[in-house]
Design an enzyme around this catalytic site. Sequence first.
Site, PDB file in Angstrom:
ATOM      1  N   GLU A 458       0.860  -1.172   0.000  1.00 52.70           N
ATOM      2  CA  GLU A 458       0.000   0.000   0.000  1.00 52.70           C
ATOM      3  C   GLU A 458       0.910   1.241   0.000  1.00 52.70           C
ATOM      4  OE1 GLU A 458      -3.498  -0.980   2.138  1.00 52.70           O
ATOM      5  OE2 GLU A 458      -4.435   0.938   1.717  1.00 52.70           O
ATOM      6  N   GLU A 736      -2.376   0.263  13.365  1.00 50.70           N
ATOM      7  CA  GLU A 736      -3.545   0.618  12.561  1.00 50.70           C
ATOM      8  C   GLU A 736      -4.853   0.335  13.315  1.00 50.70           C
ATOM      9  OE1 GLU A 736      -3.807  -1.749   9.003  1.00 50.70           O
ATOM     10  OE2 GLU A 736      -5.149  -0.327   8.036  1.00 50.70           O
TER      11      GLU A 736
HETATM   12  C1  BGC Z   1      -5.379   2.446   4.526  1.00 53.35           C
HETATM   13  C2  BGC Z   1      -5.905   3.512   5.424  1.00 53.35           C
HETATM   14  C3  BGC Z   1      -6.823   4.339   4.604  1.00 53.35           C
HETATM   15  C4  BGC Z   1      -7.959   3.413   4.312  1.00 53.35           C
HETATM   16  C5  BGC Z   1      -9.164   4.021   3.711  1.00 53.35           C
HETATM   17  C6  BGC Z   1      -6.499   1.580   4.125  1.00 53.35           C
HETATM   18  O1  BGC Z   1      -6.155   0.555   3.321  1.00 53.35           O
HETATM   19  O2  BGC Z   1      -4.329   1.761   5.077  1.00 53.35           O
HETATM   20  O3  BGC Z   1      -5.096   4.042   6.320  1.00 53.35           O
HETATM   21  O4  BGC Z   1      -7.169   5.559   5.106  1.00 53.35           O
HETATM   22  O5  BGC Z   1      -7.551   2.304   3.591  1.00 53.35           O
HETATM   23  O6  BGC Z   1     -10.121   3.845   4.589  1.00 53.35           O
END
Ligand code: BGC
Length: 887
Positions: A458, A736
Amino acid sequence: MLIVTKVRCEYKENPIGISLVAPRISWQLLSDIRNCIQMAYRIQVSKNADFHTILWDTGTSTSSQSIHVQLTGLHLQPKLRYYYRVKVWDQSGAESAWSSRAFFETGLENPQLWPAQWICAPAVQDMGHSPRMRKFVNIDKAVRSARIYATALGLYELHLNNQRVGDQYFTPGWTSYGKRLQYQSYEVTDMLKKGSNVLGALLGDGWYKGYLGWKNDKAMFGTRTALLLELYIQYEDGTEDQFMSGPGWESSISAIVSSDIYMGEIYDARLEREWTDSDGWIPADIIHYRKDIIVAQENVPVLQQEQLKPIALFQTPQGDTVLDMGQNMVGWLRFAIQGSPGQKVELEHAEILDAEGNFYRDNIRNAAQRIVYTLRGNGLEQFEPHFTFQGFRYVRLTGFSDKIQLDHFIGVVLHSNMERTGHFECSSPLVNQLHHNILWGQKGNFLDVPTDCPQRDERLGWTGDAQMFVRTASYLMNTAPFFTKWLRDLKADQTAEGGVPFFIPNLKESFSSGWGETDHSSAAWGDAATICPWTMYEMYGDTLLLQEQYESMKKWVSYIQEQGDNPYLWNTGFHFGDWLALDSEPGSYVGSTDIAYIATAFYAYSVSLTQKAAVVLGKTEDSEQYRSLHTKIVEAFQNEYVTASGDISIATQTAQVLALRFGLIQGSARERAIQKLEELLHDAGDHLKTGFVGTPYLNPVLSECGNNKLAYKLLFQKDYPSWLYQVTKGATTVWEHWDGIKEDGSFWSADMNSFNHYAYGAIGEWLYRYVAGIGPDENNPGFKVVHIHPHPGPGLEWAEASIKSMYGDIISSWRKTTDHKMTVSISVPANTEGVVILPGAQRTELLEGVIPAEQADGVKRIEAVEQGVRLVLGSGAYHFVYPQSHT
Ligand code: BGC
């Protein structure tokens, strides 16, 4: 004694290669007297280091401005070094000496008309290898100065006469490549020699051509890497020469078999060759690619910042050999090794061990994060990768001999070279560890763009995460150049209607995130367009950036206005909602706060920020329009969501927090929301349930609304869910998920479980702004007026914070003494004013040393207020002691 110090140009110390736009100069004053205010300044600019001939002189300019003084009167020439110096006068008439000499150097006149040609190596690329490009440059005269200006499609690393050029990594940085591409400038005078010189470049796929996004997708911006470069030489005899990329350049394979941001690097040291080697070189291809998007470097560069020694080497129950860095870090491992030719070693990177203590990398998903190194086998060899970075704490080693030496490994931490500005410490070691984790979240996720996480497939510039963390980030480090660049990309990537992509730089159109019908414009994510420029304005007084982004802010607001049939509510479209909140069914990604509620609340907030920006920029008509729009949104919000009895119809913590934070309710409705928030928290056993949207504002709202003790209670919770829960589980960065690791040691999930995600680290702002109490003043931004209002609370005996502001160091420190006194020590930089609230103090009781505060030098005003005693102070250091009452 009056001294001018920290003279900077566009936030940078002696930058080279700046654009030809009149730069802004900032400096700081040091004075041994209190209440020092600058009355006048003088700036001189010269082409000579000794200021022999003055190009420009402001003369004595009566002004207290000491940050962002724009050199508008100076007509800049390209490729020229300008020396400058500053002196000031204070209000007593004292005159400083000249500051020490500083310089800035301009870059190319018009990078868009660059006569150099794009070169590439298709044959090498087809083999997967990183290409090497080179050119021999013959020099027969004495060189006075030499610069390289360079950029690439992909990433590049330059070498001159077998030495790496500069200390920057991941150049040219990540921008919205289809629209903007930075070039870098390097001073290489001392690297050249008479005779034959070999100039080389390695190219890597990087964000441009490598894997990006979570769908195993590649080549988001283009399919071939290429280089554009100019070596510009001035000789002692006054003549000059240029060597450009184009005809005469050659290409060949390098020892980098493959290198990819997510995947890692495969390197075969047996393929290493001298740059002057004669085998295998073929002419480089010349390609046509646009140059009209090229701009001078805007961000601070990514550098190697620090080195960590591993703390342990162990065998897991499954028999893996694993190194423990002791810290979840971002960068790479440098290692030394001795072995036989062709021996292969492999390093895999992971953040965490599973409950059994085994190496665990499922949460990294498709990002292999793997280094494979094949040895030359001729003695001790050392390696570090080139065009990849890893997010990790643990490294699995394979192929190494039995006798692995710990001191052969070094963790190299890389991130954008932002000045560290914030320091915080308090009497709780756990809270100090939390602060440490927040700081490391920033180190790991500010590698040229603000990313959600630095390890899995990501690592994208998620807008929501950036707006959540921007205030904390700007306490911890000077983020102005970093966000200046990123916001320009945001503006460039905005849709024609003003929509804001989910991440910036945006990926290619064919990449679908799979969320919603469009890949843009979720509430609380797109609002990065207004929140980030406003934060830069508040924290650094950057009016120019605000002006630059103003159209983008307006466009975002008008995009929202156009959604749905009610122009005052935002109740349509896809939104991430209160991402990862804990108040919906277990395992859900989205919390239960109504998404239209969140969207309308952020709509109101973005309009209020755009309105404030209009006032700052003197756009009276706009400001009136936004004011009335804001009133109507607030009205519509109240009609829609506030019940007849004055309650908010959405009974979640986040709903109360947003309404309170954004000022959407007043009077009794406000009182009820404060009470409701308290109730909801109590119902959850004094625990939060908020997700990405509500959490950053939760503790600030509590402290602001008279519930500071509850904020402290939340801070000190150690069981799930809380900030310290993860600290007690051994976290070294912020997770997270509140339950990244569950109480039984199992993981939340494999597919979405980063252990280095800064969003919940937004509590950092509360530590600085409320616990220690240092806050900016939106009417006097950049800390021209410094607010200091400590909020002591149960569980802490003392706390202290300092920040290096544009004006100088601000310090706030408080301590409860054993004899029931409170001591507060503060420092307010020269040329600013402090507005201080001493919590729980009574006017008559104040002592500053032995002098009553009201008689102390520098104290301009003193009055009793509800929270304690309020003082208006001139610059200087102050120390107050008073009996402790209700804190
Ligand atoms: C990310 C987040 C991002 C989210 C959207 C995820 O995959 O890691 O931090 O804001 O997607 O909701």
